[in-house]
Design an enzyme around this catalytic site. Structure first.
Site, mmCIF file in Angstrom:
data_model
loop_
_atom_site.group_PDB
_atom_site.id
_atom_site.type_symbol
_atom_site.label_atom_id
_atom_site.label_comp_id
_atom_site.label_asym_id
_atom_site.label_seq_id
_atom_site.Cartn_x
_atom_site.Cartn_y
_atom_site.Cartn_z
ATOM 1 C CB SER A 177 -49.519 -67.990 -20.863
ATOM 2 O OG SER A 177 -49.642 -66.586 -21.034
ATOM 3 C CE LYS B 67 -41.609 -62.069 -15.961
ATOM 4 N NZ LYS B 67 -42.419 -61.441 -14.937
ATOM 5 C CG ASN C 114 -42.949 -57.542 -18.627
ATOM 6 O OD1 ASN C 114 -42.537 -56.515 -19.147
ATOM 7 N ND2 ASN C 114 -44.161 -57.643 -18.103
ATOM 8 C CG ASP D 258 -43.853 -57.995 -14.646
ATOM 9 O OD1 ASP D 258 -44.884 -58.261 -15.297
ATOM 10 O OD2 ASP D 258 -42.814 -58.676 -14.694
ATOM 11 N N GLY E 3 -36.984 -61.526 -4.634
ATOM 12 C CA GLY E 3 -36.613 -62.118 -5.914
ATOM 13 C C GLY E 3 -36.932 -61.170 -7.061
ATOM 14 C CB ALA F 42 -42.015 -60.984 -8.265
ATOM 15 N NE ARG G 207 -36.941 -69.209 1.741
ATOM 16 C CZ ARG G 207 -37.404 -70.061 0.837
ATOM 17 N NH1 ARG G 207 -38.324 -70.949 1.173
ATOM 18 N NH2 ARG G 207 -36.970 -70.033 -0.398
ATOM 19 C CG MET H 286 -47.090 -59.642 -6.734
ATOM 20 S SD MET H 286 -45.472 -59.357 -7.451
ATOM 21 C CE MET H 286 -45.002 -57.847 -6.612
ATOM 22 C CE1 TYR I 240 -52.001 -64.978 -12.511
ATOM 23 C CE2 TYR I 240 -53.810 -66.522 -12.800
ATOM 24 C CZ TYR I 240 -52.673 -65.910 -13.284
ATOM 25 O OH TYR I 240 -52.203 -66.241 -14.516
HETATM 26 P P1 ATR Z 1 -39.707 -64.410 -8.563
HETATM 27 O O1 ATR Z 1 -39.069 -64.067 -9.863
HETATM 28 O O2 ATR Z 1 -41.133 -64.908 -8.680
HETATM 29 O O3 ATR Z 1 -39.582 -63.316 -7.560
HETATM 30 P P2 ATR Z 1 -37.547 -65.781 -7.315
HETATM 31 O O4 ATR Z 1 -36.609 -64.776 -7.863
HETATM 32 O O5 ATR Z 1 -37.189 -67.232 -7.358
HETATM 33 O O6 ATR Z 1 -38.952 -65.694 -8.024
HETATM 34 O O7 ATR Z 1 -37.890 -65.349 -5.806
HETATM 35 C C1 ATR Z 1 -38.756 -66.078 -5.027
HETATM 36 C C2 ATR Z 1 -38.931 -65.320 -3.711
HETATM 37 O O8 ATR Z 1 -39.877 -66.032 -2.900
HETATM 38 C C3 ATR Z 1 -37.674 -65.202 -2.886
HETATM 39 O O9 ATR Z 1 -37.700 -63.983 -2.185
HETATM 40 C C4 ATR Z 1 -37.807 -66.392 -1.932
HETATM 41 O O10 ATR Z 1 -37.079 -66.264 -0.734
HETATM 42 P P3 ATR Z 1 -35.485 -66.625 -0.695
HETATM 43 O O11 ATR Z 1 -34.772 -65.469 -1.275
HETATM 44 O O12 ATR Z 1 -35.200 -66.845 0.729
HETATM 45 O O13 ATR Z 1 -35.350 -67.891 -1.523
HETATM 46 C C5 ATR Z 1 -39.276 -66.338 -1.645
HETATM 47 N N1 ATR Z 1 -39.840 -67.620 -1.171
HETATM 48 C C6 ATR Z 1 -40.038 -68.750 -1.889
HETATM 49 N N2 ATR Z 1 -40.625 -69.700 -1.125
HETATM 50 C C7 ATR Z 1 -40.795 -69.147 0.097
HETATM 51 C C8 ATR Z 1 -41.349 -69.623 1.336
HETATM 52 N N3 ATR Z 1 -41.829 -70.860 1.457
HETATM 53 N N4 ATR Z 1 -41.359 -68.772 2.381
HETATM 54 C C9 ATR Z 1 -40.857 -67.523 2.272
HETATM 55 N N5 ATR Z 1 -40.330 -67.019 1.140
HETATM 56 C C10 ATR Z 1 -40.295 -67.818 0.069
#
Ligand code: ATR
Length: 273
Positions: free
Chosen positions: A14, A65, A86, A102, A128, A130, A151, A213, A215
């Protein structure tokens, strides 16, 4: 000395201690800022012990979180909307206040890059945590349209329905996206695995702004891909990291640190410049 830290797992890499130490120096605040990596099922206990032992505030990162959201005494409106916390502050009357900085950090960073949000067409990739945190602050900037693509399409639909009262937000499947968009924000974790969200390259044009988001020391997979297809303005999440930290620091200390110099030092520290 007032104590702060960030809870996460893993949290060793971090940048928050680096950032907050620079903020404290800059604003002449006496505080120390450390790291805590409790086992996944021991976060609640670790949080309680930290505040019982005099901690003043903390940041919370992945994967805690959503749990932090359930553990605080009171939630700020933006934390309530984000469904995640957060930043936690122990108030003078002993209340644990949960906040979420955030989304404000994202908007502040976009503005610092000169991106216009009002009347713009924004495409948000991912549904998700974020994405959820970003929605209310983005809609508060009055875009003409905010489209969520994910997705798992049903999750995008749910999110759009949940935030519909705040502005013109809809969900569209990746394969049905109709441009042009002014700004694409990648909130997916795809870059973590070096993967790309399934976005048609035809949506990328020279005047589009691309924000990831994520980096790293070099371009994320998404930024490389967007550049290859002609995007000229690309931004990664390092600025958002510094801006959300500045917002948290302001919540705790009542004084807003400057971010430009700190971002520069962070880039130097990461070997980006
Ligand atoms: P975060 O808190 O970082 O948002 P999360 O809640 O696990 O993490 O969400 C990850 C997001 O990235 C989700 O929208 C996920 O899509 P799904 O809802 O279909 O799982 C998306 N994601 C992760 N890997 C992906 C990939 N290879 N292609 C497209 N979307 C992806």
């Amino acid at each position: 000395m007032d104590r702060y830290l960030v809870f996460g797992h893993p949290v060793r890499h971090s940048k928050s201690p680096f950032i907050h130490t620079l903020f404290a120096r800059q604003t002449q605040q006496e505080l120390e800022y450390g790291l805590a990596e409790p086992a996944i099922d021991e976060f609640a206990h670790a949080l309680q012990v930290f505040f019982a032992q005099g901690g003043k505030g903390c940041n919370v990162t992945v994967p805690f979180k959503e749990q932090a959201f359930t553990l605080v005494d009171r939630l700020s409106p933006r934390a309530k909307r984000a469904g995640a916390v957060n930043t936690i502050k122990l108030t003078d009357d002993g209340v644990l206040l949960g906040d979420n900085t955030d989304g404000a950090g994202l908007v502040a960073d976009l503005k610092s890059h000169g991106v216009t949000l009002a009347d713009s067409r924004i495409l948000l990739l991912g549904a998700g945590g974020a994405a959820r945190g970003a929605l209310a602050p983005l809609l508060a900037e009055l875009p003409s349209e905010l489209v969520i693509a994910n997705r798992t399409h049903t999750k995008a639909q749910q999110l759009a329905a949940e935030f519909h009262d705040l502005g013109p937000v809809t969900a569209q499947a990746y394969e049905q996206l109709a441009g042009p968009f002014d700004l694409v924000i990648n909130s997916t974790s795809a870059s973590l695995q070096g993967e790309l969200p399934p976005l048609a390259s035809a949506l990328i044009h020279t005047d589009i702004a691309i924000y990831d988001m994520m980096y790293g020391a070099s371009d994320t997979a998404f930024i490389s891909w967007a550049k290859q297809h002609g995007a000229r303005q690309t931004m990664d999440g390092l600025g958002m990291l510094v801006e959300q930290a500045a917002e948290a620091f302001t919540v705790w200390r009542g004084i807003r640190p400057g971010t430009k110099q700190v971002l520069r030092e962070l880039k130097r520290n990461l070997g980006v410049i």
